[in-house]
Design an enzyme around this catalytic site. Structure first.
Site, short mmCIF file in Angstrom:
data_model
loop_
_atom_site.label_atom_id
_atom_site.label_comp_id
_atom_site.label_asym_id
_atom_site.label_seq_id
_atom_site.Cartn_x
_atom_site.Cartn_y
_atom_site.Cartn_z
N CYS A 83 -1.14 -7.71 -15.77
CA CYS A 83 -0.22 -9.06 -15.47
C CYS A 83 0.36 -9.31 -14.37
CB CYS A 83 0.70 -8.62 -16.73
SG CYS A 83 1.86 -10.11 -17.01
N CYS A 96 3.07 -22.14 -24.85
CA CYS A 96 3.61 -20.76 -24.46
C CYS A 96 4.70 -20.75 -23.86
CB CYS A 96 2.08 -20.37 -23.53
SG CYS A 96 2.35 -18.41 -23.27
N CYS A 143 2.87 -4.18 -17.11
CA CYS A 143 1.53 -4.00 -17.38
C CYS A 143 0.64 -4.17 -15.98
CB CYS A 143 1.07 -4.65 -18.46
SG CYS A 143 1.90 -4.56 -19.87
N GLU A 199 7.84 -20.29 -16.02
CA GLU A 199 6.47 -20.97 -16.20
C GLU A 199 6.18 -21.16 -17.64
OE1 GLU A 199 3.77 -21.03 -12.36
OE2 GLU A 199 3.20 -19.31 -13.84
N CYS A 259 -3.98 -16.54 -19.44
CA CYS A 259 -3.11 -15.47 -19.91
C CYS A 259 -3.21 -14.28 -18.71
CB CYS A 259 -4.01 -14.82 -21.19
SG CYS A 259 -3.34 -13.17 -21.89
N CYS A 287 9.34 -9.56 -15.64
CA CYS A 287 9.09 -8.77 -16.72
C CYS A 287 9.42 -7.24 -16.09
CB CYS A 287 7.57 -8.96 -17.39
SG CYS A 287 7.48 -7.72 -18.80
#
Length: 389
Positions: free
Chosen positions: A118, A104, A115, A91, A349, A111
């Site tokens: 996230c 962005c 985290c 995305e 975010c 990933c």
């Protein structure tokens, strides 16, 4: 196999043209056609020699990423889902403002950092994106928006943030040529101050970036001590806060800005108490430089958490965020609270997820870390080399 010319910065394209028996100025012409004009058809590139165009038809192509979907928020934010093949999709988000347009960009399919807060991390990790796949997001967005807004010869995207899916510094070899193309005056001509790499704290690569391609640096901090950050940002176990802040200090010698931005996601009851703010103040104000100076020049960007069920976390109340920001500001630290954009289309975010064929058993790993224990009255344990390993 022909080469996708989006995979090259200008130096790489010059080397490619040399292999075709062409001079460097041809690479500059070609680079401008691709990035400044958005051209993919070599026959459109009217100032290239016919002989070069013939060579290019047989050895190269300019191919972006297929768009699987485009979603627009009520606040004007746009999110694209790009197909990167083999069941993976990433995305990309465009955030319009009165004085700038920010894109962005994702650097990985998924990933591996994991985290807690996230959404991307909860999907796991499939693979790194190529330089061409990173640049293709900017290439498509810039030229699509120019046509849409009727600004054919006017730049729409003024800022790029590597804050999409993935940890950019874990895909360093593909990232740096992409950054160089963004900065190049023959490409997108972006200022180093307006291109930001966000990292969860890959210390050796922070040092390399400072030497190879210094741009604005944002560090995902999210905790004021090692004990808590170990739970929220697992990479902290490898590169604890003392090492991370020392790397930030070294980066400032090369950075286009005279401060480091610390991103801090506000999590209800986890990292948002007054004691956490006081620990942050002590962390940055008490940082001692190698030359004896004290205090790390920085800015804090407090981010309202965007909840998703798998995290088990909640957003800090607005009043508590304001109180937290006031404590930092009163200590002389520049502090902002990020305005949430695109949350109605899951483009804010921490919400970017795409589609990822996970190769990391993320569900099992996240389940083991789902409960975060907080004991503010207990100081974080001391670090030893054995513990860090």
């Amino acid at each position: 196999m022909t080469a996708n010319l989006l995979d090259f910065d200008l130096e790489g394209l010059a080397a490619f043209c040399e292999r075709l028996g062409e001079k460097r100025f041809r690479a500059t012409q070609l680079f401008r056609w691709i990035h400044q004009k958005g051209a993919a058809d070599f026959d459109q590139m009217s100032d290239l020699a016919k002989s070069l165009r013939a060579k290019l038809h047989g050895s190269a192509h300019v191919s972006g990423l297929p768009v699987l979907s485009c979603t627009e928020s009520a606040d004007g934010t746009i999110k694209w889902l790009f197909d990167v093949g083999h069941g993976d999709a990433v995305e990309t988000v465009f955030i319009p403002e009165d004085d700038r347009g920010t894109l962005c960009i994702s650097s990985q399919a998924g990933c591996a950092v994991g985290c807690r807060f996230c959404s991307t991390g909860h999907q796991g990790f499939s693979r790194n994106l190529s330089t061409g796949e990173i640049l293709a997001q900017l290439w498509y967005a810039e030229h699509h928006l120019r046509k849409r807004l009727g600004k054919v010869d006017e730049r729409v995207i003024s800022n790029v943030v590597m804050m999409g899916m993935g940890e950019p510094l874990q895909n360093y070899n593909a990232l740096v040529p992409a950054l160089r193309a963004m900065l190049d005056d023959h490409g997108y001509g972006l200022s180093r101050r307006r291109v930001t790499v966000s990292t969860s704290g890959v210390v050796p690569m922070i040092d390399r970036l400072g030497q190879d391609c210094p741009v604005a640096l944002a560090v995902s901090l999210h905790a004021p001590n090692d004990a808590l950050r170990d739970h929220l940002v697992p990479l902290n176990r490898k590169y604890p806060l003392a090492e991370l802040l020392a790397a930030c200090e070294r980066y400032l010698a090369h950075a286009p800005r005279d401060f480091i931005t610390f991103e801090y996601c506000m999590l209800d009851g986890v990292n948002d108490q007054p004691e956490h703010a006081r620990q942050l103040i002590e962390l940055v104000r008490g940082h001692r430089w190698a030359d004896g100076r004290v205090g790390l020049p920085c800015k804090f960007n407090l981010i309202p958490f965007n909840p998703f069920p798998e995290s088990g976390l909640m957003r800090s109340p607005a009043g508590r965020v304001s109180e937290f920001a006031a404590l930092l500001s009163d200590a002389g630290i520049v502090t902002t609270v990020r305005k949430t954009r695109g949350d109605d289309i899951a483009a804010a975010c921490g919400q970017l997820a795409g589609d990822v064929k996970d190769r990391t058993q993320v569900v099992e790993r996240m389940a083991r870390r789902r409960v975060v224990m907080i004991h503010p009255e207990t100081p974080p344990p001391s670090r030893t080399k054995k513990a860090e390993a």
